[in-house]
Scaffold this active site. Structure first.
Site, PDB file in Angstrom:
ATOM      1  CB  CYS A   1     129.367  86.952  -2.407  1.00 50.99           C
ATOM      2  SG  CYS A   1     128.911  87.047  -0.718  1.00 50.99           S
TER       3      CYS A   1
ATOM      4  CG  ASP B   1     122.875  87.896   9.120  1.00 53.82           C
ATOM      5  OD1 ASP B   1     122.853  88.579   8.105  1.00 53.82           O
ATOM      6  OD2 ASP B   1     122.676  86.666   9.106  1.00 53.82           O
TER       7      ASP B   1
ATOM      8  CE  LYS C   1     119.520  92.533   4.383  1.00 57.67           C
ATOM      9  NZ  LYS C   1     119.690  91.304   3.582  1.00 57.67           N
ATOM     10  CG  ASN C   2     117.584  88.831   5.717  1.00 59.16           C
ATOM     11  OD1 ASN C   2     117.887  89.585   4.793  1.00 59.16           O
ATOM     12  ND2 ASN C   2     118.486  88.300   6.526  1.00 59.16           N
TER      13      ASN C   2
ATOM     14  NE  ARG D   1     125.731  84.452   0.928  1.00 60.46           N
ATOM     15  CZ  ARG D   1     125.093  85.553   1.300  1.00 60.46           C
ATOM     16  NH1 ARG D   1     125.620  86.713   1.080  1.00 60.46           N
ATOM     17  NH2 ARG D   1     123.921  85.481   1.874  1.00 60.46           N
TER      18      ARG D   1
ATOM     19  NE  ARG E   1     123.336  94.986  -0.207  1.00 59.14           N
ATOM     20  CZ  ARG E   1     123.793  93.754  -0.321  1.00 59.14           C
ATOM     21  NH1 ARG E   1     125.080  93.537  -0.383  1.00 59.14           N
ATOM     22  NH2 ARG E   1     122.976  92.723  -0.399  1.00 59.14           N
TER      23      ARG E   1
END
Ligand code: UD1
Length: 420
Positions: A119, A307, A22-23, A124, A399
């Site tokens: 968030c 993460d 994803k990133n 952030r 997501r």
């Protein structure tokens, strides 16, 4: 809204293929906006909700998109971009939409992107991105909740980051590839996804050196051409499934997982008693029934990834002994701790520190995902909990993880998705 119902206690065994990251896919898709000749063919794009949001943003800007989610392929033509404003209703769904700012500014000299807003991981801010654009010669203002940036043609320059920012580094790379002069990023983030983005941009004709180190040099070029590129596998998804194997006392082969990109998490898993070996194409993970507690401090790459902090907290809840987890990257990333306590975990959170006293067993109940990784951590804990656990709000998990329920079911988990 979907939820997962998981009956814990099954030992996972088998093989999971790790999909595209994803990133890495998000900045690469944003980078297709820079192409003024030909089209971009991007393969290994994960079929997840954040990708849908990014493609919607590109579409709103005027890109032509041909997306085949089952084949994980997107073909994008950015020849007809006629809008430079990314609206709030999309950016609020995903902060990473802010990544279109760099390419719009770099190619067209103007961009307006909604402020991403608050968030669950704390405030952030995006000040590092903005200071970076200013260092390249852009005029940046804020109006009605939108950040507006303008520059006839970005000049390039020296960008100093006070602290390494992952998407900040990417946004500056994206803005400066078409710059008049050379740009240097000092104290850049070093994550592997940044190397993937640089490889993609270089294939299109960019001149980027040093990606993956703290010093990146970008020599501006006049034009970028479309190319055919395949996104790297997702190290965070691989790390999550390694935790799933570990907590279930199971054995998994993670096809596509890289030892190099997961050095610290794998070392911590080994300290917990997990056996790991690689064959160049993937990783074998084999776990004993009771893990040992470990201490973890999150840090920018190559440090322990924030993460994976939540998933490791789940492991420590049932490990032997006390684990201390310190979160130094985000100010508020312990949302999962309260939910893990609902499953019977013994966790004390004080500021950026969580002390976890391993218990013999967790017990299933209803818990709620508050972000992508917190959701994944709850699924991992549920795999070890006695009885049935309901994980609510799995849209957070969707997501960032492609059909996590199906992947886990294929290796023996008792998990089903229910529409609530
Ligand atoms: C990216 C990842 C996310 C990961 C994070 C840290 C993507 C799409 N997301 O997020 O999964 O958890 O890196 O590895 O790639 N900061 C500022 N000002 C800024 C930017 C960041 O103060 O302008 C702070 C943040 O609040 C945070 C720290 O810097 O405390 C690191 O954030 P950053 O690396 O920018 O995270 P993201 O790029 O948003």
């Amino acid at each position: 809204m979907d939820k997962f119902i998981i009956n814990g206690g099954r030992r996972l065994k088998g093989r999971i293929t790790i999909g595209g990251a994803k990133n890495a896919a998000l900045p690469i898709l944003a980078g297709t906006l820079l192409v003024s000749e030909g089209e971009s063919i991007i393969e290994n794009v994960p079929n997840i909700r954040d990708i849908d949001v990014m493609l919607k943003v590109l579409e709103v800007l005027g890109a032509n998109i041909d997306y085949d989610p089952d084949k994980h392929r997107v073909i994008i033509s950015a020849l007809s971009i006629d809008n430079y404003r990314a609206p709030y209703d999309l950016v609020r769904k995903m902060r990473a939409s802010f990544l279109v700012m760099g390419p719009l500014l770099g190619r067209f000299g103007k961009a307006e992107v909604s402020l991403p807003g608050g968030c669950v991981l704390g405030s952030r801010p995006i000040d590092l991105h903005i200071k970076g654009f200013q260092s390249l010669g852009a005029e940046v203002t804020e109006e009605d909740g939108y950040i507006k940036a303008e520059a006839k043609r970005l000049r390039g320059g020296e960008v100093y980051f006070d602290r390494p920012s992952h998407t900040g580094t990417e946004n500056i790379m994206l803005a400066s590839v078409l710059g008049k002069q050379t740009t240097r990023i000092v104290n850049a983030a070093c994550d592997p996804e940044i190397i993937d983005l640089a490889d993609f941009l270089n294939l299109m004709g960019a001149k980027i050196k040093g990606a993956g180190s703290t010093f990146i040099e970008i020599e501006g070029v006049d034009l970028l051409r479309g190319c055919h590129y395949s996104v790297m596998p997702d190290r965070l998804v691989a790390g999550t499934y390694a935790c799933a194997a570990a907590i279930s006392g199971g054995e998994l082969y993670l096809d596509g997982a890289s030892e190099e990109e997961l050095k610290l998490p794998l070392m911590k898993l080994k300290n917990m008693g997990v056996e790991i070996s690689g064959d160049g194409g993937g990783l074998f993970i084999s776990a004993p029934h009771r893990l040992k507690g470990v201490d973890i401090t999150t840090f920018p790459f190559p440090g322990f990834p924030t993460d994976l902090q939540a998933c490791f907290m789940s492991l420590s809840t049932v490990s032997n002994g006390v684990s201390t987890i310190v979160e130094t990257v985000f100010e508020n990333r312990f949302g999962h701790a309260m939910e893990l306590k609902r499953l019977g975990a013994d966790i004390k959170v004080t500021g950026d520190r969580a002390v976890v006293n391993g218990v013999g067993k967790l017990k299933g109940t209803s818990v709620m995902a508050s972000d992508i990784r917190a959701g994944a951590a709850l699924v991992i804990a549920a795999l070890a909990a006695e009885g049935s656990t309901e994980v609510l709000r799995v849209y957070h998990i969707d997501r960032g993880y492609e059909r996590m329920d199906e992947a886990l079911k294929s290796v023996g988990a008792d998990i089903k998705r229910v529409s609530d």
